[in-house]
Structure formats: C-alpha cells, structure tokens
Design an enzyme around this catalytic site. Structure first.
Site, PDB file in Angstrom:
ATOM      1  N   ARG A  81       0.815  -1.212   0.000  1.00  0.00           N
ATOM      2  CA  ARG A  81       0.000   0.000   0.000  1.00  0.00           C
ATOM      3  C   ARG A  81       0.853   1.269   0.000  1.00  0.00           C
ATOM      4  O   ARG A  81       0.382   2.336  -0.387  1.00  0.00           O
ATOM      5  CB  ARG A  81      -0.926   0.018   1.223  1.00  0.00           C
ATOM      6  CG  ARG A  81      -2.029  -1.030   1.168  1.00  0.00           C
ATOM      7  CD  ARG A  81      -2.942  -0.927   2.375  1.00  0.00           C
ATOM      8  NE  ARG A  81      -4.035  -1.882   2.290  1.00  0.00           N
ATOM      9  CZ  ARG A  81      -5.191  -1.658   1.670  1.00  0.00           C
ATOM     10  NH1 ARG A  81      -5.402  -0.467   1.101  1.00  0.00           N
ATOM     11  NH2 ARG A  81      -6.132  -2.579   1.631  1.00  0.00           N
ATOM     12  N   CYS A 155      -5.824   9.216 -22.571  1.00  0.00           N
ATOM     13  CA  CYS A 155      -6.213   8.578 -23.831  1.00  0.00           C
ATOM     14  C   CYS A 155      -6.791   9.594 -24.803  1.00  0.00           C
ATOM     15  O   CYS A 155      -6.503   9.551 -26.010  1.00  0.00           O
ATOM     16  CB  CYS A 155      -7.211   7.453 -23.563  1.00  0.00           C
ATOM     17  SG  CYS A 155      -8.716   7.974 -22.702  1.00  0.00           S
ATOM     18  N   ARG A 200     -22.887  11.372 -11.615  1.00  0.00           N
ATOM     19  CA  ARG A 200     -22.344  10.016 -11.585  1.00  0.00           C
ATOM     20  C   ARG A 200     -22.972   9.152 -10.495  1.00  0.00           C
ATOM     21  O   ARG A 200     -22.534   8.026 -10.264  1.00  0.00           O
ATOM     22  CB  ARG A 200     -20.819  10.058 -11.452  1.00  0.00           C
ATOM     23  CG  ARG A 200     -20.155  10.238 -12.800  1.00  0.00           C
ATOM     24  CD  ARG A 200     -18.657  10.198 -12.717  1.00  0.00           C
ATOM     25  NE  ARG A 200     -18.106  11.499 -12.336  1.00  0.00           N
ATOM     26  CZ  ARG A 200     -16.809  11.760 -12.249  1.00  0.00           C
ATOM     27  NH1 ARG A 200     -15.926  10.807 -12.490  1.00  0.00           N
ATOM     28  NH2 ARG A 200     -16.392  12.961 -11.924  1.00  0.00           N
ATOM     29  N   ARG A 236     -20.255  10.768 -20.960  1.00  0.00           N
ATOM     30  CA  ARG A 236     -20.065   9.319 -20.923  1.00  0.00           C
ATOM     31  C   ARG A 236     -21.319   8.667 -21.505  1.00  0.00           C
ATOM     32  O   ARG A 236     -22.447   9.085 -21.218  1.00  0.00           O
ATOM     33  CB  ARG A 236     -19.852   8.841 -19.489  1.00  0.00           C
ATOM     34  CG  ARG A 236     -18.671   9.490 -18.775  1.00  0.00           C
ATOM     35  CD  ARG A 236     -17.383   8.744 -18.973  1.00  0.00           C
ATOM     36  NE  ARG A 236     -16.282   9.389 -18.261  1.00  0.00           N
ATOM     37  CZ  ARG A 236     -15.992   9.184 -16.988  1.00  0.00           C
ATOM     38  NH1 ARG A 236     -16.721   8.335 -16.269  1.00  0.00           N
ATOM     39  NH2 ARG A 236     -14.976   9.808 -16.422  1.00  0.00           N
TER      40      ARG A 236
END
Length: 348
Positions: A81, A155, A200, A236
């Site tokens: 972690r 991207c 969202r 989206r």
C-alpha cells in the site's frame, strides 16, 4: 537492452499494458518483473486471461502463491500500500508504469525513485511539476535522460493532439472546441448509488452523462500557444469501450473538407503511421475495439463551414490504443538513458 518494468496498479490500463506487450511482440525489448496490486493473485490472473472488451488472452496465464505466470515468464506479485515499501531496487526496475490513476504528482514519482526505480511513467495527466508530459508521435523526441518522472497524458489527449498538430501546421488554428463522447468508466455506478458528482450517482448503462474534463488543459500542456483558445466538454455513454471525439477548429487559411481529408489520410500513411489511422468506411464504435492507433479519423464526418471552420470526428480505443502508447513511451524514456542525478532534472 531489455527494459525492466514494474506495473503499479493492475486495473484496465495495467492489464492492457501486459496484453499489449505480449501481443505486439516486444518482449525482447521490455520485461515485466513485478506487478503491485492490492487485489489477490487469483483475481489478477483471471482478469488478465478473460476480458469483456478484448476477449481471451492468447497466452497461458496462471498463478502460484505470489507469482503470475504468463507463458514461460514469471512476474512477481506485490500487495504494498505504501510506495516507499516497494522493492524496486531489489528487482532492478528501470521504469515503473504507475497505472493506479491515484498517484500522479512529483512526490509520488520521487517515492518510486527512492524505492529504487530509475524512472516513472504515469498513465494519466499528472500534476504540472512532472519532468515531462509525452504524447507519443508528437513530442517524444524532446525527452532527455534527466526526465525521470513523466506522464503519458490521457487517452483523449493522445487521440486529439496529433490531429490538432496536423491541422495547425497546415492551416493555422485560431481556436477550437472539443466534445469527448467517452465510454463508461469504473468511477460510475452500475445502478443508482452515491457519488460526490451527482450526475455520476446515476446508472451508467441507462443515460448519457455529462462529466468534467481537463482535456483543454491537456491540450495547452502540450501546445502552450493555445492557452485560453481551446475549450472541452465530455459525456459518458452506455458502451464499455471506444471513444469518439468531435473536434471543431477555426483556422486562418481557407480550406475545403476534401483537402482536410487528404491531409489527414496522407499523415496516416506517412509521418504518423501507426499513431493516426484514416477511414471512410461506414463504421461504428465497436469496429474500433482493440485498435492500437491513438486516433482514427473518420473521413466521412469531416465538414468545413465558411472555409475556416473545420469539424472532424476522431475515434480511439481508449484502453488499447493508450496501453500501446504506454509501451512506446517507456521505450523512448529508456532510449535516452538513465541519469540518476536528481538535481539535473529539467522540465519538458
């Protein structure tokens, strides 16, 4: 020279980097020595082997205790972690590909280096204090040995920057707007549930959902001359992979749509071969799944209004194309050498 890499974070991009490495035949150039992921080894092996978007992995995958086997290759599995506890020095790691999406500033990069890595490549834009942000095909030749902490941008930045460069070099861009039509991501909900972004909170499969984007900032990070001259919005959509980008720019020189297409097609066949592709086939988003290009220009959608307003539609596989660019940038970082004097770092 074989570049020894470690992957921190074995999610969508981390797994696709491994798949792309094996499918592209670059194993003589890059070796994965370790993967750090909090999930268990069984889950890691299963999701590498079976993928809803990209199908079954052609290579044999299995795990034994804390080792992942891909064909005859053995990859050490870690579950740390804390970045400082990662054994990069012990493993002789040249470049860490941090694909967590969580880490991305200079402090995080320095933690990887303190743990023994020579260089770090983040799989998202990162903070402004990194040594370099690279969009492969556009500015990787500006990398230097002292650039130790690098971002591979995003991207969508990798998708749109080559097209912007081509249009600007040819016609001179005055200003532009970008709309990203992006597949759903794992920061959305399967069914309605709580999220800090109220949009969202809604089921990803049932709506077109506007989200915030920093793509305009990503454009100006690569091309500072466009500061305050580009704006971007994003939505989206209910698909699980592949993204389309609607780019509109005003240009100085008068131009026709046919000339724009000729320019972009020539670039895809020449200087930007392997980075940009061009099509006039009547395709839909699924047809670009598993496409390794950063950008695929859809010539059927090019429009010009008033001789100075250009609109183009550019596709990308936001997972597979980007994973391939992570490998390209890794090799570019290694090719310029490793300079371990931190004080020598100069920003790109």
């Amino acid at each position: 020279m074989t570049v020894r890499i470690a992957i921190n974070g074995f999610g969508r991009i981390g797994r696709n980097v491994v798949r792309a490495l094996y499918e592209s035949g670059r194993r003589a150039e890059i070796t994965v020595v370790a993967i750090n992921e909090l999930a268990d080894a069984a889950g890691m092996a299963h999701l590498l082997k079976y993928d809803t978007s990209h199908g079954r992995f052609a290579w044999e995958v299995r795990h034994e205790r804390e080792q992942l086997f891909v064909g005859d290759d053995v990859i050490r599995i870690l579950h740390e972690r804390t970045l400082a506890d990662l054994p990069w020095r012990e493993l002789g790691v040249d470049v860490v590909l941090d694909c967590t999406g969580v880490y991305g500033n200079r402090e995080h990069g320095e933690a990887h280096i303190a743990a023994g890595a020579k260089k770090v490549l983040f799989s998202h834009p990162g903070s402004n204090d990194l040594d370099a942000t690279v969009v492969f095909g556009v500015n990787q030749n500006e990398l230097r040995a002292e650039h130790r902490i690098v971002s591979n941008a995003s991207c969508t930045t990798n998708c749109i920057i080559p097209v912007i460069k081509l249009l600007d070099d040819a016609y001179g861009i005055e200003s532009g707007t970008v709309t990203t039509i992006h597949s759903a991501m794992n920061d959305q909900q399967v069914i309605d549930a709580y999220h800090s972004d109220l949009r969202r909170t809604r089921a990803a499969s049932q709506s077109i959902i506007p989200v915030d984007t920093k793509l305009a900032a990503g454009i100006t990070r690569i091309f500072p001359q466009f500061n305050d001259r580009f704006e971007a919005i994003a939505v989206r959509v209910p698909t699980i992979n592949v993204t389309a980008i609607d780019l509109s720019v005003t240009v100085k020189k008068p131009v026709k749509a046919s000339e724009v297409n000729q320019l972009l097609q020539k670039a895809a066949q020449g200087a930007f071969h392997g980075i940009v592709d061009y099509t006039e086939s009547p395709l839909v988003s699924i047809d670009f799944n598993h496409d390794p290009h950063s950008a695929i220009v859809d010539g059927t959608q090019t429009r010009v209004s008033g001789a100075h307003l250009i609109k183009t539609l550019v596709w990308c596989d936001n997972e597979w194309g980007f994973a391939n660019r992570m490998l390209d940038t890794t090799l570019a970082m290694a090719a310029v050498g490793f300079r371990l004097d931190a004080s020598a770092s100069t920003k790109l």
